[in-house]
Write a protein that holds these residues in place. Structure first.
Motif, PDB file in Angstrom:
ATOM      1  N   PRO A   1       0.831  -1.215   0.000  1.00 31.58           N
ATOM      2  CA  PRO A   1       0.000   0.000   0.000  1.00 31.58           C
ATOM      3  C   PRO A   1       0.862   1.260   0.000  1.00 31.58           C
ATOM      4  CG  PRO A   1      -0.828  -1.585   1.584  1.00 31.58           C
ATOM      5  CD  PRO A   1       0.506  -2.111   1.102  1.00 31.58           C
ATOM      6  N   GLY A   2       0.423   2.262  -0.759  1.00 29.39           N
ATOM      7  CA  GLY A   2       1.154   3.522  -0.812  1.00 29.39           C
ATOM      8  C   GLY A   2       1.412   3.967  -2.231  1.00 29.39           C
ATOM      9  N   PRO A   3       2.352   4.890  -2.405  1.00 34.52           N
ATOM     10  CA  PRO A   3       2.608   5.458  -3.726  1.00 34.52           C
ATOM     11  C   PRO A   3       3.221   4.445  -4.699  1.00 34.52           C
ATOM     12  CG  PRO A   3       4.170   6.343  -2.132  1.00 34.52           C
ATOM     13  CD  PRO A   3       3.191   5.501  -1.375  1.00 34.52           C
TER      14      PRO A   3
ATOM     15  N   TYR B   1       4.092   4.113  -9.299  1.00 36.87           N
ATOM     16  CA  TYR B   1       4.197   4.859 -10.550  1.00 36.87           C
ATOM     17  C   TYR B   1       3.845   3.929 -11.700  1.00 36.87           C
ATOM     18  CZ  TYR B   1       5.882   8.126 -14.024  1.00 36.87           C
ATOM     19  OH  TYR B   1       5.950   8.990 -15.082  1.00 36.87           O
TER      20      TYR B   1
ATOM     21  N   GLN C   1       1.987   8.998 -11.282  1.00 36.08           N
ATOM     22  CA  GLN C   1       1.945   8.495  -9.921  1.00 36.08           C
ATOM     23  C   GLN C   1       0.504   8.235  -9.514  1.00 36.08           C
ATOM     24  OE1 GLN C   1       4.278  10.690  -7.143  1.00 36.08           O
ATOM     25  NE2 GLN C   1       3.848   9.299  -5.462  1.00 36.08           N
ATOM     26  N   PHE C   2       0.302   7.169  -8.728  1.00 35.67           N
ATOM     27  CA  PHE C   2      -1.008   6.851  -8.168  1.00 35.67           C
ATOM     28  C   PHE C   2      -0.791   6.147  -6.840  1.00 35.67           C
ATOM     29  CE2 PHE C   2       0.252   3.076 -10.370  1.00 35.67           C
ATOM     30  CZ  PHE C   2      -0.378   2.009  -9.739  1.00 35.67           C
ATOM     31  N   THR C   3      -1.870   5.836  -6.135  1.00 36.34           N
ATOM     32  CA  THR C   3      -1.763   5.230  -4.813  1.00 36.34           C
ATOM     33  C   THR C   3      -2.352   3.828  -4.810  1.00 36.34           C
ATOM     34  OG1 THR C   3      -1.909   7.399  -3.763  1.00 36.34           O
ATOM     35  CG2 THR C   3      -2.359   5.507  -2.366  1.00 36.34           C
TER      36      THR C   3
ATOM     37  N   PHE D   1      -5.299  -2.190  -6.927  1.00 30.83           N
ATOM     38  CA  PHE D   1      -5.733  -0.978  -7.613  1.00 30.83           C
ATOM     39  C   PHE D   1      -6.542  -1.363  -8.843  1.00 30.83           C
ATOM     40  CE2 PHE D   1      -1.960  -2.095  -9.966  1.00 30.83           C
ATOM     41  CZ  PHE D   1      -2.271  -1.761 -11.280  1.00 30.83           C
TER      42      PHE D   1
ATOM     43  N   GLN E   1       7.324   0.408  -7.741  1.00 28.76           N
ATOM     44  CA  GLN E   1       7.332   0.831  -6.342  1.00 28.76           C
ATOM     45  C   GLN E   1       8.760   0.661  -5.853  1.00 28.76           C
ATOM     46  OE1 GLN E   1       4.126  -1.566  -4.432  1.00 28.76           O
ATOM     47  NE2 GLN E   1       3.419   0.421  -3.697  1.00 28.76           N
TER      48      GLN E   1
END
Length: 109
Positions: A59-61, A63, A73-75, A82, A96
């Motif tokens: 989980p987190g940022p 690309y 960029q997305f989360t 996702f 990541q």
């Protein structure tokens, strides 16, 4: 007592404990293994765009990159997954940190 009998008395409990401990050790190592991240392209829409989805990420940022389509960029959600609807039908890579996951399912169409 004979040597054979003494060996059996000593070795039997040791062998039994090894059989009991082995599954627990294997289960512990399997639980410690990180999930494998996956990404796939599916569902070509009438407009020619596709559905991009993935799972098993941290989980987190992250690309999204592609040699022929826009990225950025997305989360990644708390569940490690996702979904992106209506993206260009292209080859994609999710990054990541130093980890790169190629998205499968691109057919060049």
């Amino acid at each position: 007592m004979s040597n054979r009998r003494i060996r059996l008395l000593v070795l039997t409990p040791l062998m039994a404990s090894a059989f009991i401990a082995a599954p627990a050790a294997l289960a512990g190592s399997a639980a410690a293994a990180a999930p494998t991240a996956t990404c796939s392209i599916s569902g070509v829409f009438d407009n020619g765009k596709v559905h991009l989805s993935g799972g098993g990420f941290t989980p987190g940022p992250a690309y999204l990159s592609s040699p022929t389509a826009a990225g950025g960029q997305f989360t990644i959600g708390a569940d490690g997954g996702f979904q992106m609807l209506n993206v260009e039908n292209a080859q994609y890579t999710v990054s990541q940190g130093n980890e790169r996951t190629e998205c499968s399912g691109f057919n060049g169409g």
